[in-house]
Design a protein around this motif. Structure first.
Motif, short mmCIF file in Angstrom:
data_model
loop_
_atom_site.label_atom_id
_atom_site.label_comp_id
_atom_site.label_asym_id
_atom_site.label_seq_id
_atom_site.Cartn_x
_atom_site.Cartn_y
_atom_site.Cartn_z
N VAL A 65 0.84 -1.21 0.00
CA VAL A 65 0.00 0.00 0.00
C VAL A 65 0.87 1.26 0.00
CG1 VAL A 65 -1.61 1.37 1.40
CG2 VAL A 65 -1.99 -1.09 1.09
N GLN A 66 1.89 1.28 0.85
CA GLN A 66 2.78 2.43 0.91
C GLN A 66 3.54 2.63 -0.39
OE1 GLN A 66 5.02 1.34 4.41
NE2 GLN A 66 3.67 2.50 5.78
N GLY A 67 3.96 1.53 -1.01
CA GLY A 67 4.66 1.62 -2.28
C GLY A 67 3.77 2.19 -3.37
N LEU A 68 2.52 1.72 -3.42
CA LEU A 68 1.57 2.26 -4.39
C LEU A 68 1.33 3.75 -4.16
CD1 LEU A 68 -1.21 -0.48 -4.72
CD2 LEU A 68 0.35 0.28 -6.52
N SER A 69 1.10 4.12 -2.90
CA SER A 69 0.82 5.51 -2.56
C SER A 69 1.98 6.41 -2.95
CB SER A 69 0.53 5.65 -1.05
OG SER A 69 -0.57 4.87 -0.67
N ALA A 70 3.19 5.99 -2.59
CA ALA A 70 4.37 6.77 -2.95
C ALA A 70 4.54 6.84 -4.46
CB ALA A 70 5.61 6.16 -2.29
N GLY A 71 4.29 5.72 -5.14
CA GLY A 71 4.42 5.70 -6.59
C GLY A 71 3.40 6.59 -7.28
N PHE A 72 2.15 6.56 -6.80
CA PHE A 72 1.11 7.39 -7.38
C PHE A 72 1.40 8.88 -7.20
CE2 PHE A 72 -2.31 3.88 -6.74
CZ PHE A 72 -1.75 3.16 -7.78
N ILE A 104 -9.72 -2.33 -2.41
CA ILE A 104 -10.71 -3.41 -2.42
C ILE A 104 -10.03 -4.75 -2.71
CG2 ILE A 104 -12.72 -4.35 -3.61
CD1 ILE A 104 -13.59 -1.42 -4.12
N ILE A 105 -9.18 -4.76 -3.73
CA ILE A 105 -8.50 -6.00 -4.13
C ILE A 105 -7.56 -6.48 -3.03
CG2 ILE A 105 -6.86 -7.00 -5.78
CD1 ILE A 105 -7.98 -5.02 -7.86
N LEU A 111 -7.08 -11.04 3.38
CA LEU A 111 -7.89 -11.76 4.37
C LEU A 111 -7.99 -13.25 4.04
CD1 LEU A 111 -10.76 -9.19 5.06
CD2 LEU A 111 -8.97 -9.92 6.65
N ILE A 112 -8.06 -13.56 2.77
CA ILE A 112 -8.14 -14.97 2.35
C ILE A 112 -6.85 -15.72 2.71
CG2 ILE A 112 -8.21 -16.49 0.33
CD1 ILE A 112 -10.10 -14.43 -0.97
N LEU A 113 -5.71 -15.01 2.64
CA LEU A 113 -4.42 -15.67 2.79
C LEU A 113 -3.85 -15.67 4.21
CD1 LEU A 113 -2.62 -14.42 -0.47
CD2 LEU A 113 -3.69 -16.64 -0.05
N PHE A 143 -8.24 -0.10 4.10
CA PHE A 143 -8.83 1.14 3.56
C PHE A 143 -8.33 2.35 4.35
CE2 PHE A 143 -11.91 -1.22 1.04
CZ PHE A 143 -12.10 -0.35 -0.03
N ALA A 144 -8.29 2.23 5.67
CA ALA A 144 -7.83 3.34 6.50
C ALA A 144 -6.36 3.64 6.23
CB ALA A 144 -8.03 3.00 7.98
N THR A 145 -5.57 2.58 6.07
CA THR A 145 -4.14 2.75 5.78
C THR A 145 -3.94 3.43 4.43
OG1 THR A 145 -3.67 0.75 7.05
CG2 THR A 145 -1.95 1.54 5.56
#
Length: 453
Positions: A65-72, A104-105, A111-113, A143-145
């Motif tokens: 999540v952090q990597g995506l956020s920083a990348g975006f 969402i993904i 949670l499944i894993l 989502f909060a993160t």
């Protein structure tokens, strides 16, 4: 308020940006440590081990999540450096849309894993139930993160490292209060600590959103800005996915290390948990300067200021080397004192194993500090392949060490796995940066020509 990092003294700009970021990172580590301290002192060493055993899984998902956020946020920063206000708005709206989809993904898959991964990691049976309870709540709160990280990353892309800090401080204080209420008053056990973390971060994100929507004109988005633009989506994914994958590759390495640690039993797991928290705390200064490099390099690339990038990276690398030496000194000579915070009965075995880890990794903080500078500099300039590959080298080195050294030298082999991985990652990053920056310094370089237009 936004901050243009394309003019003025590079060192002054870097310091002014990094200090609030550092304070924020320390607070973030602080409330993570508070979770661990309260769990260790009120719920016992086994529950402390349960929380610690999930650290690598948490890093796998939260790091992604952090990597995506920083990348975006890189494209936002580049457009801001180029004085393209419409481009900033489009890059921001595209980042928000992608963040919702990815949240969402990521939540569903993680949670499944949970249980399969905990079993795959050989999590001790006496702590696996608590471990599952804790990490499941953390994953529910993705989502909060994502909410907090994407907003704070965009603000930093605009040169504002102070606003995320203010709300993170509020979040940290709230986290401490909720920890005590949920664990001590409501007897919610280990899940209470997870709920406190998720709720606190969600509130920090909400406060950030309210404030920025009122104070940042450049971030006031209209419906037209949310019209999907394939070029912006493509650019975001081109930068964001490799950065997220790089974080996850590193996280997989920590999962392998955690698997090796789990084989030594709950006492060593608890020691490794406490030591890792101390290590993360002293790492925050070099991490903060590294994050600064991403924004600094992105803005200056957008403005075509290649010489400023070279000057800023060089001086920031010197600063981080000094910080790495100081951090190592703290770990080697004062690590056991910090470890005592996490164990209610000052368990001598836990303290001894923790100090063994801290003394080993403390010697190698210089290559670790350089990783933060050169990896973020490359990512800020839009070069994400080598940083991702360096993560793969780090994973391979960590895995080989974790699978071979413990059988020869015991837990000390686990301690050496990290430093070996840092060296494997640092070397290609340093060489790649100087190769890229030298090419960009050539006015005939095609990429430089495109960026300058």
């Amino acid at each position: 308020m936004t901050k243009d990092m394309t003019t003025g003294s590079p060192v002054k700009l870097i310091l002014c940006f990094s200090i609030p970021l550092l304070i924020g990172n320390i607070f973030q580590q602080f409330y993570s440590m508070v979770d661990t301290i309260i769990v260790g002192r009120f719920l016992g060493v086994n529950v402390l081990a349960a929380v610690g055993s999930t650290g690598s899984l948490s890093f796998l998902v939260i790091g992604f999540v952090q990597g995506l956020s920083a990348g975006f946020s890189v494209l936002v920063s580049q457009r801001f450096g180029a004085n393209d206000e419409y481009g900033v708005k489009k890059a921001t709206s595209s980042a928000i849309i992608l963040s919702v989809i990815m949240a969402i993904i990521i939540t569903a898959v993680s949670l499944i894993l949970v249980d399969p991964l905990l079993n795959l990691m050989n999590t001790p049976q006496d702590i696996i139930t608590d471990a599952s309870s804790y990490i499941s709540v953390i994953f529910i709160g993705v989502f909060a993160t994502f909410f907090y990280n994407i907003i704070s990353s965009i603000l930093r892309a605009l040169g504002d490292s102070k606003t995320p800090l203010y709300f993170l401080i509020v979040s940290s204080i709230l986290n401490i209060i909720l920890d005590l209420v949920f664990i001590v008053n409501f007897s919610m056990g280990v899940a209470g600590a997870a709920y406190a973390t998720v709720i606190s971060q969600g509130i920090a994100g909400l406060l950030c959103l309210i404030y920025t929507s009122r104070k940042f004109t450049i971030l006031k988005l209209k419906r037209e800005h949310f019209k999907l633009d394939s070029e912006y989506i493509k650019q975001h994914l081109k930068i964001g996915l490799p950065m997220a994958i790089q974080f996850s590759i590193i996280a997989i390495g920590t999962i392998i290390i955690q698997t090796a640690v789990n084989a030594f039993g709950s006492t060593v797991v608890a020691a490794n948990t406490a030591a890792s928290k101390v290590e993360q705390l002293v790492m925050q200064p070099p991490i903060s300067f590294g994050i600064t490099m991403a924004t600094y390099c992105a803005q200056n690339l957008g403005a075509g200021n290649i010489d400023r990038i070279k000057e800023g990276v060089k001086k920031c690398a010197i600063i981080n080397i000094i910080l790495g030496i100081f951090a190592g000194f703290i770990l080697i000579f004062f690590g056991s004192g910090f470890t005592n915070l996490f164990v209610s009965d000052s368990n001598p075995e836990v303290i001894a194993f923790a100090q063994q880890y801290l003394s080993t990794v403390g010697i190698f903080f210089i290559p670790l500090s350089l990783i933060f500078i050169y990896r973020n500099a490359l990512q800020g300039m839009g070069y994400t392949l080598v940083p991702m590959l360096s993560g793969i080298y780090e994973l391979l080195a960590r895995s080989i060490a974790a699978f071979t050294l413990p059988s020869m030298i015991g837990y000390l082999g686990v301690c050496f796995a990290g430093p070996i991985a840092w060296i494997a990652a640092a070397v290609p990053l340093v060489f790649s940066y100087y190769n890229k920056i030298n090419k960009l310094s050539n006015p005939c370089d095609e990429y430089y020509a495109k960026t300058s237009n």
